[in-house]
Design an enzyme around this catalytic site. Structure first.
Site: not given
Ligand code: GDP
Length: 138
Positions: A10, A50
């Site tokens: 990233k 996303y």
């Molecule tokens: P991953 O699969 O572990 O990357 O997690 P997710 O798919 O749930 O979330 C995608 C991305 O969004 C994460 O890697 C973080 O960069 C961001 N993200 C996830 N949860 C949060 C949150 O609660 N707050 C913020 N600001 N960013 C988040």
């Protein structure tokens, strides 16, 4: 089972000069890189990537972050690679990530967590096709 997954270094990882460190860890774990390039997404492109998070409170913020600078996108291939790479990355929240994982060692924030990895075969297929054509995958 032999699978493919999408990995992203990233914008925080790229700007903090962690490209080499992440790739070193992938190679040390025998996760084979079969495609790789550097890109800079527009906000719209980050939103498309996303799209599963549309409507969540962090959607606006994470898509702003992902379009804030260059990313390195890679396809990884191997047995059980989706799970193996997720294990190497560590939990989304670096504070909960296992010691020694990329996120635990280098993330600075729940959002600025250095790397992305697909979480299922279905998402891996969508994410790989989002950035790569079959011709670009070795
Ligand atoms: P991953 O699969 O572990 O990357 O997690 P997710 O798919 O749930 O979330 C995608 C991305 O969004 C994460 O890697 C973080 O960069 C961001 N993200 C996830 N949860 C949060 C949150 O609660 N707050 C913020 N600001 N960013 C988040």
């Amino acid at each position: 089972m032999k699978e493919r997954t999408l990995s992203i270094i990233k914008p925080d990882g790229v700007s903090r000069d962690l490209i080499g460190e992440v790739i070193r860890r992938l190679e040390a774990a025998d996760l084979k890189i079969t495609a790789m390039k550097m890109i800079k997404m527009t906000k719209e492109q980050a939103k498309g990537f996303y799209r599963v998070h549309e409507g969540k409170p962090f959607y606006e913020s994470v898509t702003r972050f992902m379009s804030s600078g260059p990313c390195v996108v890679m396809v990884l291939e191997g047995e059980d690679v989706i799970k193996r790479y997720r294990k190497l990355m560590g939990a989304t929240n670096y504070k909960e990530a296992e010691p020694g994982t990329i996120r635990r060692e280098f993330a600075t924030d729940i959002e600025k967590n250095v790397v992305h990895g697909s979480d299922s075969q279905e998402n891996a297929l969508f994410e790989i096709n989002y950035f790569f054509s079959e011709l670009e995958i070795a």
